[in-house]
Structures are given as structure tokens and as C-alpha cells.
Design a protein around this motif. Sequence first.
Motif, PDB file in Angstrom:
ATOM      1  N   GLU A   1      -4.592 -11.953  -0.474  1.00 40.98           N
ATOM      2  CA  GLU A   1      -6.022 -11.682  -0.527  1.00 40.98           C
ATOM      3  C   GLU A   1      -6.354 -10.285  -1.041  1.00 40.98           C
ATOM      4  OE1 GLU A   1      -7.891 -14.261   0.110  1.00 40.98           O
ATOM      5  OE2 GLU A   1      -6.139 -15.420   0.678  1.00 40.98           O
ATOM      6  N   GLY A   2      -5.327  -9.421  -1.166  1.00 40.54           N
ATOM      7  CA  GLY A   2      -5.559  -8.065  -1.651  1.00 40.54           C
ATOM      8  C   GLY A   2      -6.211  -7.167  -0.620  1.00 40.54           C
ATOM      9  N   LYS A   3      -6.185  -7.597   0.632  1.00 40.38           N
ATOM     10  CA  LYS A   3      -6.841  -6.845   1.695  1.00 40.38           C
ATOM     11  C   LYS A   3      -6.098  -7.091   3.004  1.00 40.38           C
ATOM     12  CE  LYS A   3     -11.495  -6.138   3.580  1.00 40.38           C
ATOM     13  NZ  LYS A   3     -12.898  -6.661   3.603  1.00 40.38           N
ATOM     14  N   ILE A   4      -5.652  -6.023   3.642  1.00 38.93           N
ATOM     15  CA  ILE A   4      -4.842  -6.178   4.836  1.00 38.93           C
ATOM     16  C   ILE A   4      -5.616  -6.790   5.997  1.00 38.93           C
ATOM     17  CG2 ILE A   4      -5.285  -3.855   5.743  1.00 38.93           C
ATOM     18  CD1 ILE A   4      -2.368  -3.823   6.668  1.00 38.93           C
ATOM     19  N   THR A   5      -6.925  -6.602   6.025  1.00 35.32           N
ATOM     20  CA  THR A   5      -7.732  -7.123   7.132  1.00 35.32           C
ATOM     21  C   THR A   5      -8.206  -8.550   6.898  1.00 35.32           C
ATOM     22  OG1 THR A   5      -9.709  -6.140   6.132  1.00 35.32           O
ATOM     23  CG2 THR A   5      -8.562  -4.840   7.816  1.00 35.32           C
ATOM     24  N   ALA A   6      -7.832  -9.146   5.770  1.00 36.38           N
ATOM     25  CA  ALA A   6      -8.274 -10.502   5.443  1.00 36.38           C
ATOM     26  C   ALA A   6      -7.538 -11.543   6.285  1.00 36.38           C
ATOM     27  CB  ALA A   6      -8.046 -10.777   3.960  1.00 36.38           C
TER      28      ALA A   6
ATOM     29  N   ARG B   1      -3.621   7.040   3.386  1.00 33.57           N
ATOM     30  CA  ARG B   1      -3.603   5.590   3.609  1.00 33.57           C
ATOM     31  C   ARG B   1      -3.016   5.256   4.973  1.00 33.57           C
ATOM     32  NH1 ARG B   1      -1.623   3.096  -2.236  1.00 33.57           N
ATOM     33  NH2 ARG B   1      -3.698   3.057  -3.201  1.00 33.57           N
TER      34      ARG B   1
ATOM     35  N   LEU C   1       0.878  -1.168   0.000  1.00 33.06           N
ATOM     36  CA  LEU C   1       0.000   0.000   0.000  1.00 33.06           C
ATOM     37  C   LEU C   1       0.914   1.216   0.000  1.00 33.06           C
ATOM     38  CD1 LEU C   1      -2.723  -0.906   2.659  1.00 33.06           C
ATOM     39  CD2 LEU C   1      -3.150  -0.388   0.260  1.00 33.06           C
TER      40      LEU C   1
ATOM     41  N   TYR D   1      -2.162  -9.368   2.768  1.00 32.18           N
ATOM     42  CA  TYR D   1      -2.337  -8.387   1.690  1.00 32.18           C
ATOM     43  C   TYR D   1      -1.967  -8.938   0.311  1.00 32.18           C
ATOM     44  CZ  TYR D   1      -2.407  -4.054  -0.913  1.00 32.18           C
ATOM     45  OH  TYR D   1      -2.702  -3.101  -1.845  1.00 32.18           O
TER      46      TYR D   1
ATOM     47  N   ASP E   1     -11.334  -5.014  13.486  1.00 30.07           N
ATOM     48  CA  ASP E   1     -11.557  -4.836  12.055  1.00 30.07           C
ATOM     49  C   ASP E   1     -10.987  -5.988  11.224  1.00 30.07           C
ATOM     50  OD1 ASP E   1     -12.863  -2.310  12.172  1.00 30.07           O
ATOM     51  OD2 ASP E   1     -10.926  -1.357  12.532  1.00 30.07           O
TER      52      ASP E   1
END
Length: 338
Positions: free
Chosen positions: A315-320, A281, A262, A312, A292
Motif C-alpha cells: 500500500e506504500g504506507k506503513i499505517t495502511a 524517520r 523506509l 508498506y 494511528d
Amino acid sequence: MIKGNKFYFFKRLIEKHIPLHVQMELTTKCNNDCIHCIREKNIENELTSTEIKGLLLELREAGCMQLTFTGGEPLLREDFFDICKFANSKGFVLRLFSNATLINKAVAKRLKELRFKEIRITVFSIREEVHDAITQIPGSLRKTLQALRFLSENRITFRISAIIMKRNINALAELKAKAQEENWPFSWDPTIYPTYSGLKYPVLNRITNKEIEFLRNKRLLRCKKYQNINSKRNELNYFYLGNLHCYISADGRVFPHASIRLQLGDFKKQSFKEIWKNSSRLNWLRNLSIEDFACSGCAYFLHCPWCLGLAYPEEGKITARPKEYCRIASILREQGKK
């Protein structure tokens, strides 16, 4: 894991927006070509020596205390020692990540003068045919082991680290025994990441479920256990959400973590202070709470290392939920049931 007085120290640094530790990629060039490598290769517009020194001055002004130089192979830079000497003169605590193949007697003596707190060196096996097959460079193990002798002779603190993969799993016990025999601090990790750009080919080297069971039964791998929810919350706040740590690429881009791509800003276009204090960000990350994250509701939340740097890119998402960590941890937990 963070305990005692460190908690209060780190908390005060966060309140003052102090970037305690910065990991800086000096170059993407490397003289090894490891089969699991995740770095961006051969960035052409790497920061110049003058730009790096200017960045170090800004980091010092921001309150940064610790620097880790990484790559690629940092020793490939012709100005490596000049940069380190400059950082040393500004009072930074220095660490270095290296494959050590370029460390000869003369280099070891120069490294000693720089008083690195630690040099971390990757060794995949003490079998030449295994190590060199992973680096894809014949003779690389011989050069690395020779470097370890030079570092020991100069009483330079170093740590051996290994990535566990299909090619070296059967040689891990032997490597651990050698490290114990030589009194080398040693750590290892079975986690293999996708590349920084998202390519998946490195994960083909991941070990199978049966191989994780093998390591578990040999007591070569075990689950990390946190004391309580606050201990894990502290690790999240201190090391992943842009409160005390960031990563700077060889061309000056700033990220919250090496594998969390990011982009927070670009040192060639903005000052570090502007990025650290005003990045939208970064401010979003700092406002995240442990609730979260998808992992927070898991019954085994305190029995998993939970690397956001893996969530990240996968899954392309830090919270995944980082699925590879779940796979490894679920197998390791079986040890406690026997």
C-alpha cells in the motif's frame, strides 16, 4: 506474543534506546533462485569484512544482544565464518537463515563451534519435484535434507520453515508429517510479499481463497489470537516501529524491518549510533500509536497477525491495512463459526 516479565524487560530497553535485535543481510547472492524471492539481487557494493566488523562493534556498543544473519545465502561469503567468529567473541546471540545446501559435514562442525541459538532452514516440500521447482535448482532438496542430517548429528538447533504457495499446497501435510516424524521444529506461512523494490511478480504464487479453505479445513492454518489490546500494542512497539529491532542490508542501509523499506540511514555515510538516535524517520515511527493504524478500528483486530511489513510494500504506507492478511484471516475465521 509478549507476556509477563518480557514486557518489563523490553520496556526498559526501549527507555534506554537499546537495539535488542538486528537482522543483518550479509549478501544478496544466492545459489537458489526461488520463484517467490523478494530480495534485491546482486548488490555490488556489499559491506566488506572490515566494514561488517566495525558495524558489529558499533552495534555492541549500542547494546545490541542478538544478531540474525541472513541473505541471499550467507554461507556464500568466503569470510562467513570469520565474521561469525568475530560476532561470537563479542558476546552476540547468533541466529542464521539459510537454505542449507552448502552445509556438508565439515561446515556443520564449524557451525557447531559458533553456538548458533537457531538456524532456520527453508524446505518447501519433501517431494524433490516440488521443492526443486520452487528453488529452480535441481538437486537442492537432496542437499538440504543431507544438511539436516549433518546438523542433527552435531546437535545443532534448527527449525524448518515453509512458505505456502500454489506449487506446494498439496504437499504441506506430507512435509508436516515428516517434520513430526524427524522431530524437526516446523513453522509455515501463507504470506507472499512483493519484492523489496515493489515488483509484484512473487504474489502470483499466492494461494487462492479455496486453497486457504482447504488448509483451514485440514487444520493446517488457523488465526492467531492476541490476549488483549496491550499484547498487540507491545508487538507493534517492540518489533516494527524501530524501538528494539532494525534490518541492515548487505550494502549498509538501515531499515526498521526487512520489508519496510523506509531507509533510516546508511552505515557507509553515518555511524549506527547517529542513525539509531537521530533518524527523523525513525523518530516519526517511534511516535506512532496503535490508533494511528487503519486496522485498529477493526472488529477482528485481535484475531489477525497484522504484518506491517506487508502493508508498506503493498500500500506504500506503513499505517495502511494489509489487504492480503485481511483476505487470509477472514477465511480462517470461518472455522470458528462451524
